[in-house]
Design a protein around this motif. Structure first.
Motif, PDB file in Angstrom:
ATOM      1  N   ARG A 130       0.910  -1.257  -0.139  1.00 43.85           N
ATOM      2  CA  ARG A 130      -0.084   0.062   0.053  1.00 43.85           C
ATOM      3  C   ARG A 130       0.804   1.118  -0.056  1.00 43.85           C
ATOM      4  NH1 ARG A 130      -4.859   1.473   4.166  1.00 43.85           N
ATOM      5  NH2 ARG A 130      -6.348   2.116   2.673  1.00 43.85           N
ATOM      6  N   LEU A 152       1.269   5.638   0.134  1.00 40.75           N
ATOM      7  CA  LEU A 152       0.979   6.883   0.749  1.00 40.75           C
ATOM      8  C   LEU A 152      -0.201   7.288  -0.177  1.00 40.75           C
ATOM      9  CD1 LEU A 152       1.155   8.621   3.243  1.00 40.75           C
ATOM     10  CD2 LEU A 152       2.817   6.680   3.076  1.00 40.75           C
ATOM     11  N   ASP A 181      -2.676   6.146  -1.776  1.00 37.71           N
ATOM     12  CA  ASP A 181      -3.823   5.329  -1.447  1.00 37.71           C
ATOM     13  C   ASP A 181      -4.573   6.091  -0.180  1.00 37.71           C
ATOM     14  OD1 ASP A 181      -3.106   3.334  -3.340  1.00 37.71           O
ATOM     15  OD2 ASP A 181      -2.396   1.943  -1.876  1.00 37.71           O
ATOM     16  N   TYR A 182      -3.837   6.547   0.582  1.00 34.99           N
ATOM     17  CA  TYR A 182      -4.252   7.131   1.937  1.00 34.99           C
ATOM     18  C   TYR A 182      -4.884   8.282   1.379  1.00 34.99           C
ATOM     19  CZ  TYR A 182      -2.737   3.499   5.050  1.00 34.99           C
ATOM     20  OH  TYR A 182      -2.564   2.417   5.730  1.00 34.99           O
ATOM     21  N   TYR A 183      -3.940   9.414   0.465  1.00 35.94           N
ATOM     22  CA  TYR A 183      -4.379  10.724   0.266  1.00 35.94           C
ATOM     23  C   TYR A 183      -5.793  10.539  -0.644  1.00 35.94           C
ATOM     24  CZ  TYR A 183      -0.397  13.155   1.983  1.00 35.94           C
ATOM     25  OH  TYR A 183       0.302  13.523   3.172  1.00 35.94           O
ATOM     26  N   GLU A 241      -7.894   8.180  -0.424  1.00 35.48           N
ATOM     27  CA  GLU A 241      -9.064   7.882   0.613  1.00 35.48           C
ATOM     28  C   GLU A 241      -9.615   9.136   1.161  1.00 35.48           C
ATOM     29  OE1 GLU A 241      -7.767   5.075   3.153  1.00 35.48           O
ATOM     30  OE2 GLU A 241      -7.956   3.341   1.766  1.00 35.48           O
ATOM     31  N   THR A 258      -6.878  15.125   3.673  1.00 36.75           N
ATOM     32  CA  THR A 258      -5.364  14.873   3.563  1.00 36.75           C
ATOM     33  C   THR A 258      -4.882  16.052   3.107  1.00 36.75           C
ATOM     34  OG1 THR A 258      -6.041  13.743   1.673  1.00 36.75           O
ATOM     35  CG2 THR A 258      -5.532  12.099   3.564  1.00 36.75           C
ATOM     36  N   LEU A 297       1.512  10.936   6.425  1.00 35.46           N
ATOM     37  CA  LEU A 297       0.302  11.359   6.166  1.00 35.46           C
ATOM     38  C   LEU A 297      -0.212  12.574   7.006  1.00 35.46           C
ATOM     39  CD1 LEU A 297      -2.337  10.611   4.637  1.00 35.46           C
ATOM     40  CD2 LEU A 297      -2.742   9.063   6.326  1.00 35.46           C
ATOM     41  N   PRO A 324       1.566   5.605   8.643  1.00 34.51           N
ATOM     42  CA  PRO A 324       0.665   4.470   8.570  1.00 34.51           C
ATOM     43  C   PRO A 324       1.380   3.261   8.800  1.00 34.51           C
ATOM     44  CG  PRO A 324       0.441   5.976   6.601  1.00 34.51           C
ATOM     45  CD  PRO A 324       1.564   6.448   7.229  1.00 34.51           C
ATOM     46  N   TRP A 355       0.254   1.980  13.517  1.00 34.34           N
ATOM     47  CA  TRP A 355      -0.106   3.200  13.219  1.00 34.34           C
ATOM     48  C   TRP A 355       1.054   4.304  14.341  1.00 34.34           C
ATOM     49  CZ3 TRP A 355      -2.396   5.917   9.500  1.00 34.34           C
ATOM     50  CH2 TRP A 355      -3.272   5.345   8.811  1.00 34.34           C
ATOM     51  N   VAL A 379      -8.548   6.788  12.101  1.00 31.93           N
ATOM     52  CA  VAL A 379      -7.223   6.014  12.169  1.00 31.93           C
ATOM     53  C   VAL A 379      -7.397   4.980  13.148  1.00 31.93           C
ATOM     54  CG1 VAL A 379      -4.603   6.067  12.593  1.00 31.93           C
ATOM     55  CG2 VAL A 379      -5.892   7.682  11.320  1.00 31.93           C
ATOM     56  N   ASP A 394      -9.368   2.314  12.141  1.00 29.55           N
ATOM     57  CA  ASP A 394      -8.574   1.519  11.348  1.00 29.55           C
ATOM     58  C   ASP A 394      -7.835   0.481  11.811  1.00 29.55           C
ATOM     59  OD1 ASP A 394      -7.686   0.933   8.406  1.00 29.55           O
ATOM     60  OD2 ASP A 394      -5.928   1.166   9.327  1.00 29.55           O
TER      61      ASP A 394
END
Length: 230
Positions: A13, A15, A17-19, A21, A31, A81, A96, A133, A158, A161
């Motif tokens: 995965r 970063l 991907d997180y941005y 989301e 983000t 993140l 993450p 995390w 978070v 998650d």
């Protein structure tokens, strides 16, 4: 200046991907890679914190802002993140679980290096290289009127998650008031570290023979049966 030490990926995965989301309507935060605004919020929130006063040698607010902006810039450039809520009423900087712990670069104040090394040892001690995390910074803008729920917007998703994936979340807490806030979110203190013993008092002012400042390594959703401390 960008440090040469990069955060290395633990998994597939990315970063981005997180941005991606964080750009949807499904999450309460946004983000951001705006390290200037993030750094200023953090600097103003930490300005009078005893730990910050001690390690920055009571620098001006302008220098404090510049230092935190530089730190946030390094973090952004090293794939960390940054979450903000309600137009930067609250900011959280998270690493993450797919990415390794990111230490401060050299050169830094020896007292900050001592604390950073101690916290890194805590991560190794409790997680033994496993995923978690890591909350690097959390701040509310002290110049803004109270925005109810802003902090929860950058914290709870978070932590949820972490629960879903059955992994811990960890942080370094630098004062008692913050400790109470983190306990509200379910964090527990697993290690207490004294910074500046013999050099400063608990308020962050230089004092020969002073008690120093207590800081805390706190963990959420930690099961010692999974990673027993030896």
């Amino acid at each position: 200046m960008t440090t040469s030490r990069q955060i290395m990926s633990r998994g597939a995965r990315t970063l981005e991907d997180y941005y991606i989301e964080g750009a949807t309507d499904a999450v309460p935060y946004t983000t951001t890679k705006d390290w200037k605004r993030a750094g200023e919020v953090v600097a103003r929130a930490f300005e009078k914190n005893a730990y910050n006063l001690f390690v920055t040698q009571h620098c001006s607010i302008e220098q404090n802002i510049a230092d935190f902006q530089h730190r946030c810039q390094e973090l952004v450039e090293n794939n960390t993140l940054i979450l903000e809520a309600d137009d930067f009423a609250a900011v959280a900087v998270w690493i993450p679980p797919e990415w390794d712990y990111y230490p401060y670069p050299d050169p830094i104040d020896p007292n900050l290096r001592f604390a950073e090394d101690a916290f890194h040892q805590c991560a190794e001690k409790f997680f033994k290289g496993g995923p978690f995390w890591h909350l690097t910074m959390l701040a509310k803008d002290p110049l803004r009127p109270e925005v109810k729920g802003a902090t929860s917007k950058v914290m709870k998703p978070v932590l949820e998650d972490a629960k879903r994936r059955n992994i811990p979340a960890a942080l370094e807490c630098i004062d008692e008031r913050a400790r109470e806030i983190y306990e509200y979110y379910g964090f527990k203190t697993y290690e207490t570290i004294t910074v500046g013993a013999g050099k400063c008092n608990p308020q962050g002012y230089e004092e020969e023979g002073g008690q120093g400042i207590k800081v805390y390594y706190m963990i959420y959703n930690y099961d010692p049966k999974v990673n027993p401390v030896l």
